[in-house]
Enzyme design. Structure first.
Site, PDB file in Angstrom:
ATOM      1  N   LYS A 147      21.444 -47.299 -50.649  1.00  0.00           N
ATOM      2  CA  LYS A 147      20.574 -46.543 -51.236  1.00  0.00           C
ATOM      3  C   LYS A 147      19.684 -45.284 -50.848  1.00  0.00           C
ATOM      4  CE  LYS A 147      17.698 -49.919 -52.105  1.00  0.00           C
ATOM      5  NZ  LYS A 147      16.249 -50.649 -52.256  1.00  0.00           N
ATOM      6  N   GLU A 171      13.423 -53.223 -54.345  1.00  0.00           N
ATOM      7  CA  GLU A 171      12.403 -52.145 -53.339  1.00  0.00           C
ATOM      8  C   GLU A 171      12.103 -50.653 -54.758  1.00  0.00           C
ATOM      9  OE1 GLU A 171      12.354 -50.456 -49.175  1.00  0.00           O
ATOM     10  OE2 GLU A 171      12.914 -52.087 -49.194  1.00  0.00           O
ATOM     11  N   ARG A 229      26.372 -59.658 -48.698  1.00  0.00           N
ATOM     12  CA  ARG A 229      25.803 -58.950 -49.214  1.00  0.00           C
ATOM     13  C   ARG A 229      27.569 -58.126 -50.283  1.00  0.00           C
ATOM     14  NH1 ARG A 229      22.779 -54.668 -49.067  1.00  0.00           N
ATOM     15  NH2 ARG A 229      21.531 -55.495 -47.751  1.00  0.00           N
TER      16      ARG A 229
HETATM   17  P1  ATP Z   1      17.009 -51.480 -48.854  1.00  0.00           P
HETATM   18  O1  ATP Z   1      18.082 -50.706 -47.423  1.00  0.00           O
HETATM   19  O2  ATP Z   1      15.955 -50.109 -49.734  1.00  0.00           O
HETATM   20  O3  ATP Z   1      16.069 -52.385 -48.407  1.00  0.00           O
HETATM   21  P2  ATP Z   1      18.243 -53.007 -50.830  1.00  0.00           P
HETATM   22  O4  ATP Z   1      20.071 -52.494 -51.177  1.00  0.00           O
HETATM   23  O5  ATP Z   1      18.059 -53.982 -48.867  1.00  0.00           O
HETATM   24  O6  ATP Z   1      18.144 -51.789 -49.614  1.00  0.00           O
HETATM   25  P3  ATP Z   1      16.424 -53.735 -52.393  1.00  0.00           P
HETATM   26  O7  ATP Z   1      15.574 -53.336 -53.493  1.00  0.00           O
HETATM   27  O8  ATP Z   1      15.604 -54.843 -50.612  1.00  0.00           O
HETATM   28  O9  ATP Z   1      17.468 -53.657 -51.458  1.00  0.00           O
HETATM   29  O10 ATP Z   1      17.163 -55.153 -52.452  1.00  0.00           O
HETATM   30  C1  ATP Z   1      16.694 -56.261 -53.337  1.00  0.00           C
HETATM   31  C2  ATP Z   1      17.895 -57.545 -53.987  1.00  0.00           C
HETATM   32  O11 ATP Z   1      19.215 -56.918 -53.684  1.00  0.00           O
HETATM   33  C3  ATP Z   1      17.344 -57.971 -52.361  1.00  0.00           C
HETATM   34  O12 ATP Z   1      17.477 -59.311 -52.743  1.00  0.00           O
HETATM   35  C4  ATP Z   1      18.910 -57.858 -51.288  1.00  0.00           C
HETATM   36  O13 ATP Z   1      18.472 -58.899 -50.332  1.00  0.00           O
HETATM   37  C5  ATP Z   1      19.869 -57.216 -53.302  1.00  0.00           C
HETATM   38  N1  ATP Z   1      21.021 -57.278 -52.689  1.00  0.00           N
HETATM   39  C6  ATP Z   1      20.932 -55.133 -52.109  1.00  0.00           C
HETATM   40  N2  ATP Z   1      21.807 -55.272 -52.014  1.00  0.00           N
HETATM   41  C7  ATP Z   1      22.746 -56.410 -52.386  1.00  0.00           C
HETATM   42  C8  ATP Z   1      24.102 -55.912 -52.277  1.00  0.00           C
HETATM   43  N3  ATP Z   1      25.134 -55.355 -51.546  1.00  0.00           N
HETATM   44  N4  ATP Z   1      24.908 -56.976 -52.231  1.00  0.00           N
HETATM   45  C9  ATP Z   1      23.967 -58.396 -52.982  1.00  0.00           C
HETATM   46  N5  ATP Z   1      23.086 -58.248 -53.035  1.00  0.00           N
HETATM   47  C10 ATP Z   1      22.274 -57.328 -52.697  1.00  0.00           C
HETATM   48 MG    MG Z   2      16.059 -54.662 -48.936  1.00  0.00          MG
END
Ligand code: ATP
Ligand code: MG
Length: 571
Positions: free
Chosen positions: A284, A46, A274
């Site tokens: 974030k 995102e 995660r």
């Molecule tokens: P938001 O709360 O803004 O949605 P997010 O951490 O989910 O934050 P995204 O940009 O949606 O951020 O994440 C992109 C991809 O990275 C998604 O597939 C998410 O599952 C993965 N991702 C995010 N944080 C982690 C983490 N700590 N470990 C592994 N994968 C992650």
């Molecule tokens: Mg997300």
């Protein structure tokens, strides 16, 4: 689809002995010729912040599977929430994925590319009686939703005529209604024990400009609807996400059921745990706060767990990829020790970093029997781990600096560095012996007087005499006076997210996470460019920062040579 030939080679440490659970699923799908045996994954950030080490884990996983299974990976921006998104993030995300060493298929993709298709599909669902326009307020909706053990009550709009929903949906799209007054909901199952199946929202009104579609839309699809359909439009085979989406999977599948031919192509959602790292924040929203409230200098502050922060700090892409490989893929949430990441960067820099000598806390040494005005260029090895990195010259003269900690006036038996009467080796130079300790009126040591043995040039005595200590040094009049930023962990507790009542994660900020000093470093670094990496012998790994100017070399300490936190913990 581009083939894997376009992908860079990834060095994996050792050949894997066993497959992780996602690889097992994929191999089984390939054996069963599911989706024609194809593997197409995606990374769906995102664009509402910079990528962090958790994203790096997800990137390595998704792109790694693409590479290893002869497939490929799409980069798809999940840009369905215009309020928080920004082009700055779109750019930084691409830069970071490339820097990690991965190549996505063709051009980056955007969920917003599918807004028309998603809209048309939603219209189809309304026509089939599977979606309706609801006018409940958020409070009413919550009150009607029930609890996991109690079924929900139908919204009064649930059975409104299809024609009416179609008309209202079109008018929502045309901007006729205010935010929050209407939404499109899927008509699924109000009695489902899974709350996500109780008529979830598909579209809401948002009168915000979108960074790509501008003012075209004032309704935006929800993640659950947009994500699975985008996977479907792109031909994604394995849609890998983090565990919190496990409960969304029935909904992911329900939306697909509405359009997929039985037995035909179908993406599959797979969840993994995660990455959580000790001493590290990964939300974030919280990272944005650190930036906005100026606890750090920006998203790429070397203390940030962002990919751009690690890059600036001196981490290599290989060190991060090796870390991701090393921690593996888990099915259950866990906390990884940040020292494992630090280990990975030490391990990689040990192979790659040029050795130089740098004195962080200087003490002057005068070698009284060395001729005044003389200086020499001594040979030094650039990296003992890699002879191909060659040698360099280091300037030596009568006055040098050594590390303050390398001298003790009253030395215990096991202190093998410099002390009165004790002989040590100056790395690549000579054996020296301390003859005098010079002090100021307060009794503080101002300099040492030593003698050297000219026969020990290069650091060995022809008579076979041994010394127990070797210390580093720099020429007192021929060196670089550099700014050195000594970083430490940004938080001083293992789980900064867990704060006491009334406090938040900011209460755990380590006040000593940055110390700026001046240090004397040998001349070799003078020609270094931002990003160049060095090991200051015995002191740690350092890299030149982007703030460096022609007359001011600036170093970031990437990591100390040893895990100093472990030592503290064991005391
Ligand atoms: P938001 O709360 O803004 O949605 P997010 O951490 O989910 O934050 P995204 O940009 O949606 O951020 O994440 C992109 C991809 O990275 C998604 O597939 C998410 O599952 C993965 N991702 C995010 N944080 C982690 C983490 N700590 N470990 C592994 N994968 C992650
Ligand atoms: Mg997300």
């Amino acid at each position: 689809m581009t083939q894997h030939m376009n992908q860079p080679p990834i060095e994996t440490k050792e050949k894997k002995e066993s497959l992780n659970f996602i690889e097992q699923i994929i191999e089984e799908d390939i054996r069963n010729d599911k989706n024609g045996g194809k593997v197409l994954t995606r990374f769906p950030p995102e664009p509402n912040g910079y990528l962090h080490i958790g994203h790096a884990k997800s990137i390595c996983l998704n792109f790694g599977l693409g590479i290893n299974y002869n497939g490929s990976t799409n980069l798809r921006f999940d840009d369905t929430n215009p309020a928080k998104e920004d082009i700055e993030y779109v750019d930084s995300i691409q830069e970071d994925v490339k820097w990690l060493g991965f190549k996505w298929n063709n051009e980056p993709l955007y969920a917003s590319d599918y807004f028309d298709k998603l809209y048309d599909l939603a219209v189809e669902l309304i026509k089939k009686g599977k979606a309706y326009i609801c006018e409940q307020s958020p409070e009413e909706m919550a009150a009607y939703k029930g609890t996991p053990t109690q079924p929900g009550k139908p919204s009064p709009w649930r059975d409104r005529p299809v024609e009416e929903s179609l008309d209202l949906f079109a008018r929502m799209k045309n901007g006729e209604f205010e935010e929050g007054t209407k939404m499109l909901r899927a008509k699924i199952d109000l009695a489902s024990p899974n709350m996500h199946m109780r008529d979830p929202i598909m579209y809401r009104i948002k009168k915000a400009d979108h960074h790509r579609t501008g003012k075209k839309w004032c309704i935006y699809p929800m993640y659950d609807y947009a994500h699975g359909q985008s996977d479907y439009f792109e031909g994604i085979t394995h849609s890998i996400c983090t565990l919190e989406f496990e409960v969304h999977r029935p909904l992911y599948d329900w939306f697909l059921d509405q359009m997929v031919e039985p037995g035909g192509y179908r993406p599959r959602q797979i969840e993994f745990a995660r990455l959580n790292l000790s001493y590290t924040i990964m939300s974030k929203r919280k990272l944005l706060r650190l930036v906005q409230e100026k606890h750090v200098s920006g998203w790429d502050d070397p203390r940030m767990p962002t990919i751009s922060g690690y890059r600036r700090r001196g981490y290599t892409p290989e060190s991060i990829r090796n870390f991701a490989e090393r921690i593996g893929v888990a099915k259950r949430d866990n906390l990884i020790d940040v020292s494992l990441l630090e280990f990975s960067v030490r391990e990689d820099l040990n192979k790659k970093a040029l050795r130089v000598m740098g004195v962080l806390n200087p003490l002057k040494v005068v070698i009284t029997n060395y001729p005044e005005g003389k200086s020499e260029q001594l040979d030094a090895i650039n990296n003992p781990e890699d002879q191909s990195m060659g040698t360099r010259k280091v300037s030596f003269a009568r006055e040098i600096f050594i590390e303050k900690d390398d001298f003790l006036e009253e030395a215990p038996k096991n202190f093998f560095r410099l002390s009165p009467g004790n002989e040590v080796r100056l790395r690549y130079a000579y054996f020296i012996k301390c003859t005098d300790v010079v002090k100021d009126a307060n009794g503080q040591i101002t300099e040492l007087h030593c003698t050297y043995d000219p026969a020990t040039k290069g650091g060995n005595a022809p008579d076979g005499r041994k010394v127990k200590g070797t210390i580093h040094w720099v020429d007192a009049s021929n060196h670089v006076n550099a700014e050195v930023r000594l970083y430490d962990r940004l938080f001083n507790v293992e789980e900064p997210d867990e704060a006491e009542e009334g406090k938040d994660f900011l209460s755990h900020i380590n006040p000593d996470s940055l110390k700026v000093i001046r240090a004397f470093v040998e001349k070799a670094v003078e020609t270094g460019k931002p990003g160049d990496k060095y090991q200051f012998e015995r002191m740690g790994y350092f890299c030149i920062d982007k703030d460096a100017a022609p007359n001011n070399v600036v170093f970031n300490r990437t990591v100390t040579l040893k895990d100093t936190w472990a030592k503290i913990a064991n005391k």
